[in-house]
Design a protein around this motif. Structure first.
Motif, PDB file in Angstrom:
ATOM      1  N   LYS A   9       1.852 -42.742  -6.409  1.00  0.00           N
ATOM      2  CA  LYS A   9       1.994 -42.930  -4.761  1.00  0.00           C
ATOM      3  C   LYS A   9       2.187 -41.522  -4.389  1.00  0.00           C
ATOM      4  O   LYS A   9       2.037 -41.120  -3.014  1.00  0.00           O
ATOM      5  CB  LYS A   9       3.287 -43.788  -4.655  1.00  0.00           C
ATOM      6  CG  LYS A   9       3.392 -44.129  -3.170  1.00  0.00           C
ATOM      7  CD  LYS A   9       4.673 -44.964  -2.986  1.00  0.00           C
ATOM      8  CE  LYS A   9       4.945 -45.305  -1.455  1.00  0.00           C
ATOM      9  NZ  LYS A   9       3.804 -46.028  -0.717  1.00  0.00           N
ATOM     10  N   TYR A  10       2.996 -40.831  -5.225  1.00  0.00           N
ATOM     11  CA  TYR A  10       3.093 -39.302  -4.726  1.00  0.00           C
ATOM     12  C   TYR A  10       2.539 -38.382  -5.914  1.00  0.00           C
ATOM     13  O   TYR A  10       2.847 -38.348  -7.137  1.00  0.00           O
ATOM     14  CB  TYR A  10       4.482 -38.851  -4.422  1.00  0.00           C
ATOM     15  CG  TYR A  10       5.224 -39.774  -3.379  1.00  0.00           C
ATOM     16  CD1 TYR A  10       5.937 -40.827  -3.611  1.00  0.00           C
ATOM     17  CD2 TYR A  10       5.028 -39.293  -2.126  1.00  0.00           C
ATOM     18  CE1 TYR A  10       6.418 -41.748  -2.939  1.00  0.00           C
ATOM     19  CE2 TYR A  10       5.673 -40.154  -0.887  1.00  0.00           C
ATOM     20  CZ  TYR A  10       6.185 -40.991  -1.418  1.00  0.00           C
ATOM     21  OH  TYR A  10       6.962 -41.987  -0.246  1.00  0.00           O
ATOM     22  N   LEU A  11       1.829 -37.311  -5.410  1.00  0.00           N
ATOM     23  CA  LEU A  11       1.468 -36.112  -6.645  1.00  0.00           C
ATOM     24  C   LEU A  11       1.547 -34.798  -5.834  1.00  0.00           C
ATOM     25  O   LEU A  11       1.257 -34.514  -4.812  1.00  0.00           O
ATOM     26  CB  LEU A  11      -0.066 -36.523  -6.732  1.00  0.00           C
ATOM     27  CG  LEU A  11      -0.769 -35.661  -7.794  1.00  0.00           C
ATOM     28  CD1 LEU A  11      -0.078 -35.876  -9.112  1.00  0.00           C
ATOM     29  CD2 LEU A  11      -2.186 -36.329  -8.096  1.00  0.00           C
ATOM     30  N   SER A  20      -6.041 -36.880 -10.989  1.00  0.00           N
ATOM     31  CA  SER A  20      -6.723 -38.166 -10.823  1.00  0.00           C
ATOM     32  C   SER A  20      -5.883 -39.109 -10.049  1.00  0.00           C
ATOM     33  O   SER A  20      -4.648 -38.998 -10.419  1.00  0.00           O
ATOM     34  CB  SER A  20      -7.095 -38.693 -12.141  1.00  0.00           C
ATOM     35  OG  SER A  20      -8.163 -37.786 -12.940  1.00  0.00           O
ATOM     36  N   ILE A  21      -6.410 -39.988  -9.308  1.00  0.00           N
ATOM     37  CA  ILE A  21      -5.879 -41.033  -8.810  1.00  0.00           C
ATOM     38  C   ILE A  21      -6.747 -42.113  -9.001  1.00  0.00           C
ATOM     39  O   ILE A  21      -7.645 -42.092  -9.168  1.00  0.00           O
ATOM     40  CB  ILE A  21      -5.906 -40.701  -7.387  1.00  0.00           C
ATOM     41  CG1 ILE A  21      -5.469 -39.356  -6.829  1.00  0.00           C
ATOM     42  CG2 ILE A  21      -4.994 -41.818  -6.525  1.00  0.00           C
ATOM     43  CD1 ILE A  21      -5.474 -39.047  -5.199  1.00  0.00           C
ATOM     44  N   LYS A  22      -5.808 -43.330  -9.589  1.00  0.00           N
ATOM     45  CA  LYS A  22      -6.376 -44.422  -9.871  1.00  0.00           C
ATOM     46  C   LYS A  22      -6.248 -45.476  -8.874  1.00  0.00           C
ATOM     47  O   LYS A  22      -5.385 -45.418  -8.181  1.00  0.00           O
ATOM     48  CB  LYS A  22      -6.017 -44.812 -11.116  1.00  0.00           C
ATOM     49  CG  LYS A  22      -6.033 -44.013 -12.276  1.00  0.00           C
ATOM     50  CD  LYS A  22      -5.444 -44.535 -13.691  1.00  0.00           C
ATOM     51  CE  LYS A  22      -5.711 -43.616 -14.897  1.00  0.00           C
ATOM     52  NZ  LYS A  22      -5.180 -44.355 -16.191  1.00  0.00           N
ATOM     53  N   HIS A  73     -12.324 -51.250 -10.108  1.00  0.00           N
ATOM     54  CA  HIS A  73     -11.536 -50.060 -10.373  1.00  0.00           C
ATOM     55  C   HIS A  73     -12.499 -49.081  -9.662  1.00  0.00           C
ATOM     56  O   HIS A  73     -13.751 -48.919  -9.982  1.00  0.00           O
ATOM     57  CB  HIS A  73     -11.576 -49.677 -11.845  1.00  0.00           C
ATOM     58  CG  HIS A  73     -10.259 -50.715 -12.551  1.00  0.00           C
ATOM     59  ND1 HIS A  73     -11.125 -51.834 -13.117  1.00  0.00           N
ATOM     60  CD2 HIS A  73      -9.111 -50.307 -12.740  1.00  0.00           C
ATOM     61  CE1 HIS A  73      -9.755 -52.319 -13.821  1.00  0.00           C
ATOM     62  NE2 HIS A  73      -8.634 -51.677 -13.338  1.00  0.00           N
ATOM     63  N   LEU A  74     -11.677 -48.111  -9.089  1.00  0.00           N
ATOM     64  CA  LEU A  74     -12.645 -46.798  -8.503  1.00  0.00           C
ATOM     65  C   LEU A  74     -11.641 -45.731  -8.507  1.00  0.00           C
ATOM     66  O   LEU A  74     -10.505 -45.601  -8.012  1.00  0.00           O
ATOM     67  CB  LEU A  74     -13.020 -47.075  -7.086  1.00  0.00           C
ATOM     68  CG  LEU A  74     -13.659 -45.822  -6.470  1.00  0.00           C
ATOM     69  CD1 LEU A  74     -15.039 -45.562  -7.281  1.00  0.00           C
ATOM     70  CD2 LEU A  74     -14.110 -46.108  -4.868  1.00  0.00           C
ATOM     71  N   ASN A  75     -11.698 -44.851  -9.475  1.00  0.00           N
ATOM     72  CA  ASN A  75     -10.891 -43.554  -9.622  1.00  0.00           C
ATOM     73  C   ASN A  75     -11.362 -42.231  -9.036  1.00  0.00           C
ATOM     74  O   ASN A  75     -12.567 -42.132  -8.887  1.00  0.00           O
ATOM     75  CB  ASN A  75     -10.610 -43.239 -11.163  1.00  0.00           C
ATOM     76  CG  ASN A  75     -10.071 -44.750 -11.806  1.00  0.00           C
ATOM     77  OD1 ASN A  75      -9.304 -45.509 -11.365  1.00  0.00           O
ATOM     78  ND2 ASN A  75     -10.527 -45.048 -13.120  1.00  0.00           N
ATOM     79  N   LEU A  76     -10.337 -41.543  -8.561  1.00  0.00           N
ATOM     80  CA  LEU A  76     -10.939 -40.053  -7.919  1.00  0.00           C
ATOM     81  C   LEU A  76     -10.261 -39.023  -8.733  1.00  0.00           C
ATOM     82  O   LEU A  76      -9.115 -38.752  -9.011  1.00  0.00           O
ATOM     83  CB  LEU A  76     -10.352 -40.151  -6.489  1.00  0.00           C
ATOM     84  CG  LEU A  76     -10.724 -39.039  -5.569  1.00  0.00           C
ATOM     85  CD1 LEU A  76     -12.182 -38.948  -5.452  1.00  0.00           C
ATOM     86  CD2 LEU A  76     -10.010 -38.926  -4.259  1.00  0.00           C
ATOM     87  N   HIS A  77     -11.175 -38.164  -9.234  1.00  0.00           N
ATOM     88  CA  HIS A  77     -10.826 -36.871 -10.078  1.00  0.00           C
ATOM     89  C   HIS A  77     -11.088 -35.841  -9.048  1.00  0.00           C
ATOM     90  O   HIS A  77     -12.189 -35.591  -8.550  1.00  0.00           O
ATOM     91  CB  HIS A  77     -11.598 -36.893 -11.404  1.00  0.00           C
ATOM     92  CG  HIS A  77     -11.134 -35.723 -12.101  1.00  0.00           C
ATOM     93  ND1 HIS A  77      -9.723 -35.922 -12.893  1.00  0.00           N
ATOM     94  CD2 HIS A  77     -11.415 -34.661 -12.445  1.00  0.00           C
ATOM     95  CE1 HIS A  77      -9.669 -34.721 -13.496  1.00  0.00           C
ATOM     96  NE2 HIS A  77     -10.547 -33.985 -13.347  1.00  0.00           N
TER      97      HIS A  77
END
Lengths: 113, 115
Positions: A9-11, A20-22, A73-77
């Motif tokens: 939720k926070y990075l 990465s965000i999942k 699923h869609l992750n963002l690196h």
């Protein structure tokens, strides 16, 4: 049951790092999206995947790489993070055969220091 | 291509007063129209949508919006607002002929309801 869930939720991270965000959805949707919301709350699409296939790539720097291992699923690196990458990133999903609108996740607030 | 303009960036109102949040769009194709609401530190929630049929659409919490094709508008209204309606509201459009396509959002309108 959360319909579209994003982690973290926070990075908070330093410039130059890779993160990465999942995103996962349990709605049975076949299309997933990443949106970026800037400090003025403007929402802009970054990517869209339909059944694991990239269908929208909106002039996003190639430091951003989405990955869809399956349609849930869609992750963002993000490589080599920059100060300007600080924003809230939202994942969303929808059905391509119905236009009932998107279902959004709760967002990931990325702060690059 | 489509674009959306929300004419007011901030709308302050007193509790129980009526409110209208204005949205105009531009498109060379037929569109679907949406209003989303974002409460502080949360994601976006679909408030209401216009797909076809009656041009007046309603949400479960008292908001309504009217599609006006000639004026290319989709204004959001509520006859009496509550403190809990304080949020950011986004108007959005999508291409009617591309159902898996992207939503184009307006800049958002911050509704602030004061006691």
């Amino acid at each position: 049951d959360t319909a579209v869930s994003q982690t973290p939720k926070y990075l908070v991270t330093q410039m130059g790092n890779d993160k990465s965000i999942k995103c996962e959805q349990n709605l049975g949707h076949d299309t997933m999206y990443w949106y970026k919301q800037d400090s003025k709350k403007f929402l802009k699409i970054m990517f869209s995947y339909n059944n694991k296939e990239l269908i929208i790539n909106e002039t996003v720097p190639n430091r951003f790489s989405p990955k869809s291992p399956d349609k849930a699923h869609l992750n963002l690196h993000i490589n080599s993070l920059e100060l300007g990458d600080s924003a809230v990133y939202f994942c969303a999903s929808s059905r391509s055969d119905r236009n009932y609108g998107y279902t959004f996740g709760s967002g990931t607030r990325l702060t690059v220091v | 291509a489509q674009s959306v303009t929300q004419l007011d960036s901030q709308v302050p109102v007193f509790e129980e007063a009526p409110v209208e949040l204005r949205c105009n769009y531009s498109s060379s194709v037929s569109v679907y129209l949406f209003w989303y609401v974002q409460y502080p530190n949360q994601g976006l929630q679909l408030l209401l949508k216009y797909l076809s049929g009656s041009t007046l659409v309603e949400s479960i919490n008292g908001f309504e919006a009217e599609f006006n094709k000639s004026q290319t508008s989709f204004h959001l209204r509520k006859p009496s607002v509550h403190i809990s309606d304080t949020a950011e509201y986004f108007c959005a459009v999508s291409d009617r002929n591309n159902q898996g396509g992207k939503l184009i959002f307006g800049q958002g309108t911050e509704l602030s309801v004061k006691p």
